[in-house]
Enzyme design. Structure first.
Site, PDB file in Angstrom:
ATOM      1  CB  THR A  97      10.621 -10.241 -12.588  1.00 55.18           C
ATOM      2  OG1 THR A  97      11.650  -9.754 -13.500  1.00 55.18           O
ATOM      3  CG2 THR A  97      10.115 -11.504 -13.009  1.00 55.18           C
ATOM      4  CD  GLN A 107      -6.865  -0.432   7.781  1.00 54.36           C
ATOM      5  OE1 GLN A 107      -7.979  -1.322   7.859  1.00 54.36           O
ATOM      6  NE2 GLN A 107      -5.609  -0.562   8.220  1.00 54.36           N
ATOM      7  CB  CYS A 110       6.105   4.092  23.147  1.00 53.44           C
ATOM      8  SG  CYS A 110       7.207   4.395  24.638  1.00 53.44           S
ATOM      9  N   GLY A 159       0.691  -1.080   0.044  1.00 50.69           N
ATOM     10  CA  GLY A 159       0.124   0.012  -0.070  1.00 50.69           C
ATOM     11  C   GLY A 159       0.747   1.337   0.023  1.00 50.69           C
ATOM     12  CB  SER A 182      -2.201  -3.169   1.466  1.00 47.74           C
ATOM     13  OG  SER A 182      -1.330  -3.794   2.021  1.00 47.74           O
ATOM     14  N   GLY A 183      -2.412  -6.046   0.131  1.00 48.24           N
ATOM     15  CA  GLY A 183      -2.900  -7.378   0.185  1.00 48.24           C
ATOM     16  C   GLY A 183      -3.024  -7.995   1.541  1.00 48.24           C
ATOM     17  CG  HIS A 184      -0.444  -6.504   4.960  1.00 51.01           C
ATOM     18  ND1 HIS A 184      -0.468  -6.170   6.408  1.00 51.01           N
ATOM     19  CD2 HIS A 184      -0.165  -5.498   4.126  1.00 51.01           C
ATOM     20  CE1 HIS A 184      -0.145  -4.972   6.311  1.00 51.01           C
ATOM     21  NE2 HIS A 184       0.424  -4.319   5.203  1.00 51.01           N
ATOM     22  CG  ASN A 233      -4.860   3.678   9.695  1.00 52.46           C
ATOM     23  OD1 ASN A 233      -5.089   4.934   9.114  1.00 52.46           O
ATOM     24  ND2 ASN A 233      -4.003   3.879  10.548  1.00 52.46           N
TER      25      ASN A 233
HETATM   26  N1  PLP Z   1      -2.569   2.926   4.456  1.00 48.33           N
HETATM   27  C1  PLP Z   1      -3.233   2.754   5.452  1.00 48.33           C
HETATM   28  C2  PLP Z   1      -4.734   3.394   5.600  1.00 48.33           C
HETATM   29  C3  PLP Z   1      -2.701   1.884   5.976  1.00 48.33           C
HETATM   30  O1  PLP Z   1      -3.774   1.299   7.192  1.00 48.33           O
HETATM   31  C4  PLP Z   1      -1.738   1.098   5.809  1.00 48.33           C
HETATM   32  C5  PLP Z   1      -1.226  -0.011   6.449  1.00 48.33           C
HETATM   33  O2  PLP Z   1      -1.449  -0.076   7.886  1.00 48.33           O
HETATM   34  C6  PLP Z   1      -1.174   1.564   4.796  1.00 48.33           C
HETATM   35  C7  PLP Z   1      -1.358   2.514   3.932  1.00 48.33           C
HETATM   36  C8  PLP Z   1       0.238   0.858   4.295  1.00 48.33           C
HETATM   37  O3  PLP Z   1       0.195  -0.370   3.799  1.00 48.33           O
HETATM   38  P1  PLP Z   1       1.252  -1.322   3.572  1.00 48.33           P
HETATM   39  O4  PLP Z   1       1.595  -1.936   4.707  1.00 48.33           O
HETATM   40  O5  PLP Z   1       1.008  -2.341   2.598  1.00 48.33           O
HETATM   41  O6  PLP Z   1       2.349  -0.526   3.012  1.00 48.33           O
END
Ligand code: PLP
Length: 384
Positions: free
Chosen positions: A236, A178, A324, A71, A198-200, A150
């Site tokens: 690639t 998100q 922190c 992302g 973002s995939g994860h 997020n």
């Molecule tokens: N944008 C938002 C709103 C996110 O919550 C996050 C990840 O927490 C990102 C961007 C960044 O994504 P990535 O971890 O795939 O770089």
């Protein structure tokens, strides 16, 4: 001890279907999708299918999908491209509540001589459309506003804001990292020019993302080199992860509607249960208009970090609204922008659910969370 995972806005479990789809491409199907031979060609077909699956989830056309590494890369690329293709424009618009993947990039471009407007939010995290209308100008190269936040889960009025930008001929990017898979997005109706995902965050692995770039728009790659992704992103292709993301997009496309309802019911049960059992706490954000999986709760006069440590001992994974930094526990930039009172912002905890969260998970948290707050308040240096 069982793990109760309520930190899905940080990252999600890889879905078993995603893992199964990926495995052949980590094994025998290792060809390069750009090769002329059929061994590579079959891999290229898998990349095409994944591109179609992601496009279907977004209501986009496959050639508008650019695979990236995450992302953050998608966000960097969107801002970079807008600036490089319009050198005559010097103004950018974003919000105070963006993820650092946008906020820190904007601050970089500010140091490079661009002028950036950071839109403020009210106590619930809502943007002011009048402030936005005033900020839009002939000199604006890009508006970049997240689809959903997020930390608190607020969903922003992207349809309206993108329409306003388009009327003024200004490019619009949304960081939908998100939002994708949690709330419907149809790019046939939504006039945004670029969108990051973002995939994860949607049950694919870490290290794969997408930038959607609307057909016909002027585009400058961030990563130069080979001609992959139609010359828009060199390198690639990360085939196994692309295939995994395609499967994750397909699952989101097929099941999002029912999952949204199920997840929101569990989230509401969890949230209402905590508010009922624990005195002096409140929900941060716009409860009327937020992601179905996110709850950010502020507990008066307790340290968020201390709550997280105690929850961790109980096997509960959550996240706090403070970071922190150099010994001082600063509340997050999002809660500060919202003006959440200091003694609440400090004790803010984000609980984020997923399709894998169960009734038993919620029951376990409701049984154990109140004791954590009670224990911490008993030893708190703050006056209760
Ligand atoms: N944008 C938002 C709103 C996110 O919550 C996050 C990840 O927490 C990102 C961007 C960044 O994504 P990535 O971890 O795939 O770089």
């Amino acid at each position: 001890m069982k793990t109760i995972y309520l930190d899905n806005n940080a990252t999600t479990a890889v879905a078993p279907e995603v893992l199964s789809a990926m495995l052949p491409y980590l094994g025998q199907l290792y060809g390069n999708p750009s090769s002329m031979h059929s061994f590579g060609g079959q891999v290229g077909e898998a990349v095409d299918t994944a591109r179609e699956q992601v496009a279907a989830l977004l209501g986009a056309s496959p050639d508008e999908i650019i695979f990236t590494s995450c992302g953050s890369e998608s966000d960097n690329t969107a801002i970079w491209s807008a600036i490089q293709t319009q050198p005559e424009k010097h103004h950018l618009i974003t919000t105070r509540v963006e993820h650092p993947a946008v906020l820190n990039v904007m601050q970089y471009w500010e140091r490079e001589g661009r002028h950036v407007t950071y839109l403020g939010v009210d106590g619930k995290g809502r943007l002011d459309l009048d402030e936005y209308a005033e900020a839009l100008s002939e000199d604006t190269a890009l508006v970049s506003i997240m689809f959903a936040n997020n930390e608190v889960g607020d969903i922003y009025p992207i349809q309206k804001m993108a329409e306003m930008a388009r009327e003024r001929g200004v490019l619009f990017h949304t960081d939908a990292v998100q939002a994708v898979g949690k709330t419907p997005i149809d790019l046939r109706q939504l006039p945004v020019d670029m969108l990051s995902l973002s995939g994860h965050k949607i049950h694919a692995p870490k290290g794969i993302g997408v930038l959607y770039a609307r057909k016909g728009m002027r585009f400058r790659p961030f990563l130069r080199g080979g001609h992959q992704e139609r010359g828009r992103r060199a390198g690639t292709e990360n085939v196994p992860y692309i295939v995994g993301l395609g499967m994750a997009a397909k699952l989101a496309h097929d099941f999002m509607q029912e999952e949204r309802v199920k997840v929101a019911l569990l989230r509401d049960k969890l949230e209402a249960g905590l508010l009922e059992r624990i005195p002096d706490c409140m929900v941060n954000g716009d409860v009327e208009n937020r992601l179905p999986n996110t709850s950010n709760i502020a507990f008066k006069n307790v340290e968020g970090e201390a709550i997280l440590l105690m929850l961790d001992r109980l096997g509960i994974c959550a996240s706090s609204g403070s970071a922190c930094t150099s010994g001082s526990l600063e509340p997050s930039h999002v809660l500060r922008a919202m003006g959440v009172p200091f003694n609440y912002a400090h004790g803010s905890v984000r609980l984020s659910l997923s399709r894998y969260t169960t009734e038993d998970d919620v029951a376990y948290v409701l049984e154990n969370f109140p004791g954590v707050i009670e224990t911490l308040r008993a030893i708190s240096p703050f006056k209760n």
